[in-house]
Design an enzyme around this catalytic site. Structure first.
Site, PDB file in Angstrom:
ATOM      1  N   ARG A  61     123.543   9.202 145.587  1.00  0.00           N
ATOM      2  CA  ARG A  61     124.507   9.969 146.372  1.00  0.00           C
ATOM      3  C   ARG A  61     123.858  10.972 147.310  1.00  0.00           C
ATOM      4  O   ARG A  61     124.483  11.420 148.262  1.00  0.00           O
ATOM      5  CB  ARG A  61     125.538  10.601 145.460  1.00  0.00           C
ATOM      6  CG  ARG A  61     126.425   9.539 144.836  1.00  0.00           C
ATOM      7  CD  ARG A  61     127.612  10.135 144.138  1.00  0.00           C
ATOM      8  NE  ARG A  61     128.480   9.077 143.664  1.00  0.00           N
ATOM      9  CZ  ARG A  61     128.817   8.910 142.397  1.00  0.00           C
ATOM     10  NH1 ARG A  61     128.343   9.723 141.481  1.00  0.00           N
ATOM     11  NH2 ARG A  61     129.618   7.933 142.058  1.00  0.00           N
ATOM     12  N   GLU A  96     119.716  13.635 128.615  1.00  0.00           N
ATOM     13  CA  GLU A  96     120.357  13.958 127.343  1.00  0.00           C
ATOM     14  C   GLU A  96     120.056  12.893 126.295  1.00  0.00           C
ATOM     15  O   GLU A  96     119.813  13.194 125.131  1.00  0.00           O
ATOM     16  CB  GLU A  96     121.867  14.102 127.555  1.00  0.00           C
ATOM     17  CG  GLU A  96     122.597  14.617 126.345  1.00  0.00           C
ATOM     18  CD  GLU A  96     124.075  14.841 126.608  1.00  0.00           C
ATOM     19  OE1 GLU A  96     124.788  15.133 125.649  1.00  0.00           O
ATOM     20  OE2 GLU A  96     124.512  14.717 127.775  1.00  0.00           O
TER      21      GLU A  96
END
Length: 173
Positions: free
Chosen positions: A59, A96
């Protein structure tokens, strides 16, 4: 910024249950929203004296070239491994649940060049910190980091201490 915020779609349960996804595709498809993002990023970039804009896959590729045009600079790509055809510098970083990596062509940034890093979202800060590391490994100077959306509750900005960081939209939860 309230007008821009109203154009961001919130998608509960994506990409997994318990996550609220902030989807900017609805913001970018709106002509006023797209213009607002371009203007907001250009305003945030003023005074940062960038020599080149670098966008983080994927993006960051959306607004980075438009910002580079406005600033009169070139544009460099930061991609996932195996996507760039020439010699690359690479950095791995923790996520994560696991790890990932970013790459940039070794000739994309010259020593001393001021690089403005652009991406859509600042969440935990791992990807952005990795991008800054890549710029510095090539001898560049991080002029700043710009984002469309920042998830303040994830404290990603704390991984970017010492850098100029600006986000157009902030979410507290």
């Amino acid at each position: 910024m309230d007008a821009l915020r109203s154009l961001v779609r919130e998608v509960p349960g994506f990409p997994k249950p318990g996550i609220l996804f902030y989807d900017i595709t609805t913001l970018l498809k709106d002509p006023g929203g797209l213009a607002g993002v371009a203007e907001g990023l250009a305003e945030a970039a003023s005074g940062l004296d960038a020599d080149i804009v670098a966008g983080i896959e994927s993006r960051g590729f959306l607004m980075g070239p438009a910002l580079a045009l406005r600033l009169g600079t070139g544009f460099a790509l930061m991609r996932k491994p195996g996507k760039l055809p020439a010699d690359v510098a690479s950095v791995e970083y923790d996520l994560e649940y696991g790890s990932d990596a970013l790459e940039i062509h070794t000739d994309a940034v010259r020593p001393g060049q001021r690089v403005l890093i652009v991406d859509d979202l600042l969440a935990t800060g791992g990807t952005a910190a990795a991008a800054a590391t890549l710029v510095e490994r090539l001898g560049g100077v991080v002029a700043g980091l710009l984002f469309i959306v920042e998830l303040d509750f994830l404290a990603g900005r704390s991984k970017l201490e010492g850098y100029a960081v600006s986000s157009l939209l902030h979410y507290d939860s």
